[in-house]
Design a protein around this motif. Structure first.
Motif, mmCIF file in Angstrom:
data_model
loop_
_atom_site.group_PDB
_atom_site.id
_atom_site.type_symbol
_atom_site.label_atom_id
_atom_site.label_comp_id
_atom_site.label_asym_id
_atom_site.label_seq_id
_atom_site.Cartn_x
_atom_site.Cartn_y
_atom_site.Cartn_z
ATOM 1 N N LYS A 155 47.724 60.243 31.626
ATOM 2 C CA LYS A 155 46.347 59.776 31.736
ATOM 3 C C LYS A 155 45.719 59.638 30.353
ATOM 4 N N THR A 156 45.126 58.489 30.095
ATOM 5 C CA THR A 156 44.399 58.259 28.852
ATOM 6 C C THR A 156 42.910 58.302 29.156
ATOM 7 N N MET A 157 42.178 59.116 28.417
ATOM 8 C CA MET A 157 40.735 59.220 28.623
ATOM 9 C C MET A 157 40.040 58.184 27.747
ATOM 10 N N CYS A 158 39.294 57.304 28.371
ATOM 11 C CA CYS A 158 38.656 56.192 27.653
ATOM 12 C C CYS A 158 37.141 56.237 27.797
ATOM 13 N N SER A 159 36.474 55.858 26.725
ATOM 14 C CA SER A 159 35.012 55.775 26.769
ATOM 15 C C SER A 159 34.535 54.329 26.817
ATOM 16 N N TYR A 160 35.415 53.399 26.409
ATOM 17 C CA TYR A 160 35.058 51.975 26.400
ATOM 18 C C TYR A 160 36.357 51.184 26.530
ATOM 19 N N HIS A 161 36.500 50.460 27.640
ATOM 20 C CA HIS A 161 37.786 49.814 27.862
ATOM 21 C C HIS A 161 37.645 48.631 28.827
ATOM 22 N N TRP A 162 38.412 47.573 28.529
ATOM 23 C CA TRP A 162 38.497 46.406 29.405
ATOM 24 C C TRP A 162 39.811 46.471 30.177
ATOM 25 N N VAL A 163 39.758 46.196 31.484
ATOM 26 C CA VAL A 163 40.962 46.134 32.312
ATOM 27 C C VAL A 163 40.851 44.948 33.269
ATOM 28 N N THR A 164 41.995 44.512 33.791
ATOM 29 C CA THR A 164 42.021 43.484 34.819
ATOM 30 C C THR A 164 42.290 44.162 36.153
ATOM 31 N N ILE A 165 41.434 43.930 37.136
ATOM 32 C CA ILE A 165 41.565 44.567 38.447
ATOM 33 C C ILE A 165 42.567 43.805 39.305
ATOM 34 N N THR A 166 43.471 44.547 39.948
ATOM 35 C CA THR A 166 44.483 43.894 40.788
ATOM 36 C C THR A 166 44.492 44.405 42.227
ATOM 37 N N GLY A 167 43.781 45.486 42.520
ATOM 38 C CA GLY A 167 43.765 45.981 43.889
ATOM 39 C C GLY A 167 42.820 47.153 44.067
ATOM 40 N N LEU A 168 42.433 47.402 45.312
ATOM 41 C CA LEU A 168 41.565 48.534 45.650
ATOM 42 C C LEU A 168 42.058 49.139 46.958
ATOM 43 N N GLU A 169 42.480 50.412 46.907
ATOM 44 C CA GLU A 169 42.985 51.112 48.081
ATOM 45 C C GLU A 169 42.342 52.493 48.148
ATOM 46 N N GLY A 170 41.406 52.657 49.059
ATOM 47 C CA GLY A 170 40.745 53.948 49.187
ATOM 48 C C GLY A 170 40.039 54.346 47.910
ATOM 49 N N ASP A 171 40.438 55.505 47.345
ATOM 50 C CA ASP A 171 39.813 55.980 46.107
ATOM 51 C C ASP A 171 40.535 55.467 44.866
ATOM 52 N N THR A 172 41.536 54.598 45.047
ATOM 53 C CA THR A 172 42.330 54.118 43.918
ATOM 54 C C THR A 172 42.016 52.667 43.586
ATOM 55 N N LEU A 173 41.638 52.454 42.341
ATOM 56 C CA LEU A 173 41.452 51.100 41.826
ATOM 57 C C LEU A 173 42.660 50.773 40.964
ATOM 58 N N TRP A 174 43.430 49.754 41.343
ATOM 59 C CA TRP A 174 44.611 49.362 40.580
ATOM 60 C C TRP A 174 44.229 48.353 39.515
ATOM 61 N N VAL A 175 44.694 48.589 38.299
ATOM 62 C CA VAL A 175 44.324 47.717 37.184
ATOM 63 C C VAL A 175 45.532 47.441 36.292
ATOM 64 N N SER A 176 45.430 46.382 35.522
ATOM 65 C CA SER A 176 46.411 46.081 34.483
ATOM 66 C C SER A 176 45.848 46.565 33.161
ATOM 67 N N SER A 177 46.601 47.442 32.486
ATOM 68 C CA SER A 177 46.178 47.969 31.191
ATOM 69 C C SER A 177 47.406 48.388 30.415
ATOM 70 N N TRP A 178 47.472 48.025 29.137
ATOM 71 C CA TRP A 178 48.575 48.391 28.247
ATOM 72 C C TRP A 178 49.936 47.927 28.784
ATOM 73 N N GLY A 179 49.935 46.815 29.508
ATOM 74 C CA GLY A 179 51.183 46.272 30.019
ATOM 75 C C GLY A 179 51.720 46.972 31.251
ATOM 76 N N ASN A 180 50.910 47.839 31.863
ATOM 77 C CA ASN A 180 51.342 48.603 33.030
ATOM 78 C C ASN A 180 50.394 48.431 34.209
ATOM 79 N N LYS A 181 50.917 48.731 35.395
ATOM 80 C CA LYS A 181 50.069 48.804 36.579
ATOM 81 C C LYS A 181 49.522 50.219 36.634
#
Length: 210
Positions: A155-181
């Motif tokens: 886990k990386t703790m971020c204070s300011y970050h851009w991500v691309t959203i790819t899915g939403l399941e319950g309490d989990t928001l799936w995003v593209s960041s640093w080349g990973n899902k």
């Protein structure tokens, strides 16, 4: 749903979107998440699904001329701010992101429309994802930070970050960041101290795309 492009390294491994961590310039490496999110969005709108890492980094270098991080320090030399010397990058602001994405799209031969929203996002995210247009999020959390969890569990703790959203399941928001899902906690994002901005990017006009 709009998935990020796959970037293939020399071993044949395919990423889940691009990563600023591949950039050699140390200053841009730590501040180009907004560049990556914008570039990946435009690639998907053009139907570009796969790139070699070398070709992708060439596109990133070009994209930074349009989606420009705010760099403090002329010619990479320190400058004084409130009496103290400083050199570094403050990242891509929301204004620079929207302006830069539109300019880069025009350079690519088409126009984009960027819709922004902040509230009611739990309901809106599935609706936007269903349309298939790229959906980007900027989160700001200077006091508490927010964790972005990679597939390895790190886990990386971020204070300011851009991500691309790819899915939403319950309490989990799936995003593209640093080349990973990666995944993020909806509960964390709903905290009072976290400020969220969402941007849906769609093609307005398609001209002369090759």
């Amino acid at each position: 749903m709009s998935l990020p492009p796959r970037i293939i390294d020399r071993y044949g491994h395919k990423s889940f979107g691009g990563s600023q961590m591949w950039i050699k310039d140390e200053m841009l490496k730590g501040s180009s998440c907004g560049v990556i999110a914008g570039l990946d969005s435009l690639m998907r709108l053009k139907g570009e699904e796969e790139f070699s890492r070398e070709d992708y980094l060439n596109r990133v270098a070009e994209a930074t001329e349009y989606i420009r991080p705010l760099i403090i320090g002329k010619n990479r030399e320190k400058r004084k701010i409130f009496g103290k010397e400083f050199m570094g990058s403050l990242g891509v602001s929301a204004h620079r992101f929207k302006k830069g994405v539109k300019l880069l799209a025009l350079k690519e031969g088409f126009k984009v429309r960027i819709k922004s929203f902040r509230f009611g996002w739990l309901k809106k995210i599935p609706e936007y994802l269903e349309k298939g247009d790229p959906l980007v999020m900027l989160f700001t959390a200077p006091r508490t930070n927010v964790s972005v969890e990679e597939p390895s569990g790190y886990k990386t703790m971020c204070s300011y970050h851009w991500v691309t959203i790819t899915g939403l399941e319950g309490d989990t928001l799936w995003v593209s960041s640093w080349g990973n899902k990666c995944k993020m906690s909806v509960k964390e994002l709903k905290r009072f101290s976290v400020i969220l901005h969402f941007y849906s990017i769609s093609m307005e006009k398609r001209d002369n795309i090759v």
